[in-house]
Design a protein around this motif. Structure first.
Motif, PDB file in Angstrom:
ATOM      1  N   LEU A 112       0.917  -1.172  -0.058  1.00 50.67           N
ATOM      2  CA  LEU A 112       0.023  -0.193   0.031  1.00 50.67           C
ATOM      3  C   LEU A 112       0.928   1.306   0.022  1.00 50.67           C
ATOM      4  O   LEU A 112       0.685   2.287  -0.678  1.00 50.67           O
ATOM      5  N   SER A 137       3.870   1.341  -1.217  1.00 45.45           N
ATOM      6  CA  SER A 137       4.434   1.556  -2.461  1.00 45.45           C
ATOM      7  C   SER A 137       3.420   2.120  -3.590  1.00 45.45           C
ATOM      8  O   SER A 137       3.722   3.160  -4.406  1.00 45.45           O
ATOM      9  N   ALA A 138       2.094   1.701  -3.492  1.00 42.22           N
ATOM     10  CA  ALA A 138       1.117   2.094  -4.182  1.00 42.22           C
ATOM     11  C   ALA A 138       0.811   3.736  -4.183  1.00 42.22           C
ATOM     12  O   ALA A 138       0.718   4.560  -4.799  1.00 42.22           O
ATOM     13  N   VAL A 144       3.128   5.894  -2.905  1.00 44.21           N
ATOM     14  CA  VAL A 144       4.134   6.673  -3.720  1.00 44.21           C
ATOM     15  C   VAL A 144       3.639   6.987  -5.000  1.00 44.21           C
ATOM     16  O   VAL A 144       4.157   7.818  -5.672  1.00 44.21           O
ATOM     17  N   ASP A 145       3.022   5.819  -5.741  1.00 42.87           N
ATOM     18  CA  ASP A 145       2.719   5.992  -7.258  1.00 42.87           C
ATOM     19  C   ASP A 145       1.263   6.766  -7.341  1.00 42.87           C
ATOM     20  O   ASP A 145       0.981   6.963  -8.622  1.00 42.87           O
ATOM     21  N   GLU A 147      -1.411   5.629  -6.547  1.00 40.38           N
ATOM     22  CA  GLU A 147      -2.483   4.664  -7.052  1.00 40.38           C
ATOM     23  C   GLU A 147      -3.307   4.103  -5.993  1.00 40.38           C
ATOM     24  O   GLU A 147      -3.723   2.937  -6.110  1.00 40.38           O
ATOM     25  N   PHE A 184      10.929   4.299  -0.425  1.00 39.16           N
ATOM     26  CA  PHE A 184      10.350   4.177  -1.831  1.00 39.16           C
ATOM     27  C   PHE A 184      10.453   5.482  -2.708  1.00 39.16           C
ATOM     28  O   PHE A 184      10.922   5.208  -3.949  1.00 39.16           O
ATOM     29  N   ASN A 223      12.626   5.677  -6.266  1.00 38.83           N
ATOM     30  CA  ASN A 223      12.025   6.321  -7.379  1.00 38.83           C
ATOM     31  C   ASN A 223      13.052   7.218  -8.138  1.00 38.83           C
ATOM     32  O   ASN A 223      13.443   7.083  -9.317  1.00 38.83           O
TER      33      ASN A 223
END
Lengths: 202, 186
Positions: free
Chosen positions: A16, A18-19, A21-22, A24, A50, A54
């Protein structure tokens, strides 16, 4: 702030983070993550890691400061693709013109009257006249064929003009070839007419 | 990352004009993604342009009714084509690439990590060590700037798989960089 969470519970939030950071993460899940992040230093740190990863991955995919991503070359490449078929045909046009000129020269260089061999001299006059007629006919036929070929070539050139891109250079080149072809057709026509007139005189 | 403004072109714009506009928009990310796979700028540039030209050629065969949906999903199509072309190039240059990777995998002194180029080299090596799907997904996200849904389309996977792959790729990088003595995010 101290960390109240054990490693396994933090692992659950890893994907979550990671998502997040994106950008998403769904709104509902995002709220849950926010609650967890408020209390968990490890996960906050992970989010920072994270984000930094990137940047590292992004900069690793940057060749160097001077090499920027150009867009222009593709336009050139596209133009080349557009003209590819046209150009490949264009390459044959000068050759075809040269061949036609050569044929024309050979024909004009030929003696206009019928050639008579030693055996033919001995032939009766009527037979000689027959040969003469046949040769003139085939010569006229050849000239007609040449004229048709040149006309076909001109038509092909015309269709090329309408199909391919209108680049200034290629247009000029095509015009030049077209003029040469016109001149050739005219020459052949004149030659053909003189021949017919000479025939009529006899 | 992909919050691009919508493409506004007149309705009667033909496919090639539309594709060229899309290319202008996606070429930098495409080249960056190709570069992350090939590590050779000239190859990356070549591959991106070739991918676009292929789509442009293909677009001539697309029927009018499928044109809109295809162009709406341009980025997955574009990046999938780039990916396939990159794989072809890698296959062709496999030996050369292996030699280059072997050389860059030699352990570096700790002080080297201060050098940005060395750091980038470590990232590249670590990316090379993880499963292809993880690396691909992460590259498409960061360098290609695609959404998870678009990446799923390119890699023929589900949204959840993409999320997991990207997470694992990041964790792998974190661990590998730590092993190399590089601390990130602290």
């Amino acid at each position: 702030m101290t960390n109240h969470f054990n490693q396994s519970s933090c692992e659950r939030f890893g994907p979550l983070i990671s998502a997040r950071v994106d950008g998403e993460l769904e709104l509902e899940v995002s709220k849950q993550l926010d609650q967890h992040l408020e209390m968990c230093t490890t996960c906050r740190q992970r989010m920072q890691i994270f984000a930094e990863i990137n940047e590292l991955v992004y900069s690793a995919a940057t060749p160097d400061e001077t090499a920027f991503f150009p867009v222009k070359p593709v336009e050139k490449r596209l133009a080349e693709r557009h003209n590819k078929i046209g150009k490949s045909l264009m390459r044959w046009i000068p050759l075809a013109v040269a061949a036609s000129v050569l044929i024309g020269l050979i024909i004009t260089a030929l003696p206009s009257g019928p050639t008579v061999t030693a055996e033919q001299i001995a032939m009766p006059l009527a037979e000689l006249e027959m040969i003469n007629d046949e040769q003139s006919e085939s010569q006229a036929q050849m000239l007609k064929t040449l004229e048709f070929e040149l006309r076909a070539l001109k038509l092909e050139l015309g269709s090329l003009n309408s199909e391919s891109d209108s680049e200034d250079n290629s247009l000029e080149e095509r015009k030049r070839v077209e003029e040469t072809l016109d001149r050739l057709i005219e020459k052949v026509k004149q030659f053909s007419e003189t021949e017919t007139n000479q025939d009529n005189l006899f | 990352m992909t919050n691009e403004p919508a493409l506004h072109l007149p309705c009667d714009t033909d496919a090639s004009t539309l594709l060229e506009e899309l290319y202008r928009r996606y070429a930098p990310q495409g080249t960056r993604y190709a570069f992350s796979m090939l590590r050779q700028f000239s190859d990356a540039e070549e591959v991106t342009q070739e991918a676009f030209c292929r789509l442009l050629t293909k677009s001539a065969d697309w029927k009018a009714e499928e044109l809109e949906s295809r162009l709406r999903h341009f980025s997955p199509l574009f990046f999938a084509t780039i990916r396939n072309l990159c794989i072809d190039v890698i296959r062709k240059n496999r030996r050369q690439r292996q030699v280059a990777l072997d050389a860059s995998m030699e352990p570096a002194a700790k002080s080297d990590t201060d050098n940005p180029q060395q750091l980038e080299a470590k990232v590249v090596v670590a990316m090379g060590q993880m499963p292809d799907q993880w690396a691909d997904a992460l590259k498409l996200k960061i360098n290609g700037q695609l959404s998870y849904a678009e990446i799923a389309e390119v890699l023929d996977a589900t949204h959840a798989q993409v999320r997991t792959w990207i997470y694992r790729a990041r964790r792998h990088l974190e661990t590998e960089l730590e092993k190399a003595g590089i601390t990130v995010g602290k």
